[in-house]
Design a protein around this motif. Structure first.
Motif, PDB file in Angstrom:
ATOM      1  N   TYR A   9       0.844  -1.193   0.000  1.00 44.56           N
ATOM      2  CA  TYR A   9       0.000   0.000   0.000  1.00 44.56           C
ATOM      3  C   TYR A   9       0.883   1.249   0.000  1.00 44.56           C
ATOM      4  O   TYR A   9       1.871   1.321   0.724  1.00 44.56           O
ATOM      5  CB  TYR A   9      -0.899   0.020   1.237  1.00 44.56           C
ATOM      6  CG  TYR A   9      -1.626   1.336   1.420  1.00 44.56           C
ATOM      7  CD1 TYR A   9      -2.810   1.583   0.735  1.00 44.56           C
ATOM      8  CD2 TYR A   9      -1.112   2.328   2.251  1.00 44.56           C
ATOM      9  CE1 TYR A   9      -3.468   2.798   0.880  1.00 44.56           C
ATOM     10  CE2 TYR A   9      -1.755   3.541   2.400  1.00 44.56           C
ATOM     11  CZ  TYR A   9      -2.925   3.776   1.712  1.00 44.56           C
ATOM     12  OH  TYR A   9      -3.578   4.983   1.840  1.00 44.56           O
ATOM     13  N   PRO A  10       0.521   2.287  -0.786  1.00 41.83           N
ATOM     14  CA  PRO A  10      -0.549   2.350  -1.791  1.00 41.83           C
ATOM     15  C   PRO A  10      -0.023   2.140  -3.208  1.00 41.83           C
ATOM     16  O   PRO A  10      -0.742   2.347  -4.176  1.00 41.83           O
ATOM     17  CB  PRO A  10      -1.036   3.788  -1.624  1.00 41.83           C
ATOM     18  CG  PRO A  10       0.234   4.550  -1.362  1.00 41.83           C
ATOM     19  CD  PRO A  10       1.101   3.624  -0.526  1.00 41.83           C
TER      20      PRO A  10
ATOM     21  N   TRP B 263      -1.358   8.739   3.910  1.00 36.16           N
ATOM     22  CA  TRP B 263      -0.217   7.835   4.003  1.00 36.16           C
ATOM     23  C   TRP B 263       0.347   7.742   5.417  1.00 36.16           C
ATOM     24  O   TRP B 263       0.487   6.626   5.946  1.00 36.16           O
ATOM     25  CB  TRP B 263       0.879   8.233   3.008  1.00 36.16           C
ATOM     26  CG  TRP B 263       2.210   7.615   3.325  1.00 36.16           C
ATOM     27  CD1 TRP B 263       3.346   8.248   3.723  1.00 36.16           C
ATOM     28  CD2 TRP B 263       2.536   6.217   3.311  1.00 36.16           C
ATOM     29  NE1 TRP B 263       4.355   7.358   3.955  1.00 36.16           N
ATOM     30  CE2 TRP B 263       3.886   6.098   3.712  1.00 36.16           C
ATOM     31  CE3 TRP B 263       1.823   5.075   3.004  1.00 36.16           C
ATOM     32  CZ2 TRP B 263       4.532   4.880   3.804  1.00 36.16           C
ATOM     33  CZ3 TRP B 263       2.467   3.850   3.103  1.00 36.16           C
ATOM     34  CH2 TRP B 263       3.804   3.755   3.495  1.00 36.16           C
TER      35      TRP B 263
ATOM     36  N   SER C 270      -1.706   5.516   7.687  1.00 32.32           N
ATOM     37  CA  SER C 270      -2.005   4.149   7.250  1.00 32.32           C
ATOM     38  C   SER C 270      -1.307   3.123   8.136  1.00 32.32           C
ATOM     39  O   SER C 270      -0.289   3.404   8.784  1.00 32.32           O
ATOM     40  CB  SER C 270      -1.569   3.943   5.797  1.00 32.32           C
ATOM     41  OG  SER C 270      -0.157   3.961   5.695  1.00 32.32           O
TER      42      SER C 270
ATOM     43  N   THR D  28       0.328   0.576   7.097  1.00 35.08           N
ATOM     44  CA  THR D  28       1.638   0.291   6.505  1.00 35.08           C
ATOM     45  C   THR D  28       2.682   1.275   6.992  1.00 35.08           C
ATOM     46  O   THR D  28       3.793   0.883   7.381  1.00 35.08           O
ATOM     47  CB  THR D  28       1.551   0.334   4.971  1.00 35.08           C
ATOM     48  OG1 THR D  28       0.551  -0.575   4.526  1.00 35.08           O
ATOM     49  CG2 THR D  28       2.888  -0.039   4.347  1.00 35.08           C
TER      50      THR D  28
END
Length: 256
Positions: A81-82, A106, A109, A111
């Motif tokens: 991701y992403p 981001w 997230s 991740t």
């Protein structure tokens, strides 16, 4: 690309093209690519991969941290991701950062939080192989602090042909048989060996050049060296002799 960066890239390219073991090509790149792009660590994804399986490798500095992850967290990182979703939705293969794709979402997230905990990195740069399709293959470079700059993205784009050439070399070398002692004594270079394989596929010198990303003139130089080392004078006799030596598969007439 500055002189120093160019010299480093050239050094990596030369080392890769002299590596005979196809499984060592990407580990070799993974050791140097992060530094070339201004990053700290790297993951590369090849062939078919998903959240649970498929070819995935790590740069040396990240190996211990990543291999200690549980399956769930590893699946999060494998999902990419992403960037995986971004490249799957567009034919554009230009390098891009996670921050530019996902924007303000981001840093929030899962991740991004996992990468911060694991490697103390904040940003990810995706460098896909130029011709890759779903699943997207290539690598992701990680760094802490500021995001990757426009100059670093341009450098990453200049590195894409090198990555594509190394992956092409890896795939070709994997098709070859283990050479007999007699074949090994011929001392064909890895590049000559891949050109020989493509000769067996009945490709022209022009097509071989396109496949390997080199000039037709360079291909003819490799072919001349192959003929000299094999003691042959034409394509057919070179391929047949290589087959007799066990260097090429016996069924090389069909294209991959």
């Amino acid at each position: 690309m500055g002189t120093t960066a160019y010299e480093r890239v050239l050094s990596v390219a030369v080392a890769a093209l002299h590596e005979r073991d196809p499984e060592q090509l990407w580990p070799l790149l993974a050791a140097d690519l992060p530094g070339l792009c201004g990053g700290d660590a790297l993951i590369y994804k090849l062939e078919d991969w998903n959240e649970s399986e498929g070819t995935l490798g790590l740069s040396p500095g990240a190996t211990a941290e990543f291999t200690s992850l549980g399956d769930e967290d590893m699946g999060v990182l494998r999902a990419g991701y992403p960037l995986a979703g971004h490249y799957a939705s567009t034919p554009d293969r230009a390098p891009v950062t996670a921050g530019r794709v996902a924007g303000r979402s981001w840093p929030r997230s899962r991740t991004a939080r996992l990468l911060d905990e694991l490697l103390d990195v904040d940003h990810v740069l995706g460098i896909p192989l130029p011709q890759s399709t779903t699943p997207i293959t290539g690598c992701m470079v990680y760094r802490s602090g500021r995001d990757f700059t426009d100059d670093e993205l341009r450098l990453a784009e200049q590195l894409q042909p090198l990555l594509a050439a190394v992956e092409q070399q890896r795939q070709l070398l994997r098709r070859l048989n283990t050479p007999s002692e007699e074949a090994a004594d011929l001392a064909l270079t890895p590049r000559e060996t891949t050109v020989l394989l493509l000769l067996g596929d009945a490709l022209t010198a022009q097509s071989i050049g396109r496949r390997l990303g080199i000039s037709e003139r360079t291909v003819h130089k490799h072919i001349a060296n192959i003929y000299r080392k094999l003691g042959t004078h034409d394509r057919v006799s070179a391929v047949l002799h290589a087959q007799r030596l066990g260097l090429l598969p016996t069924a090389v007439g069909a294209r991959p």
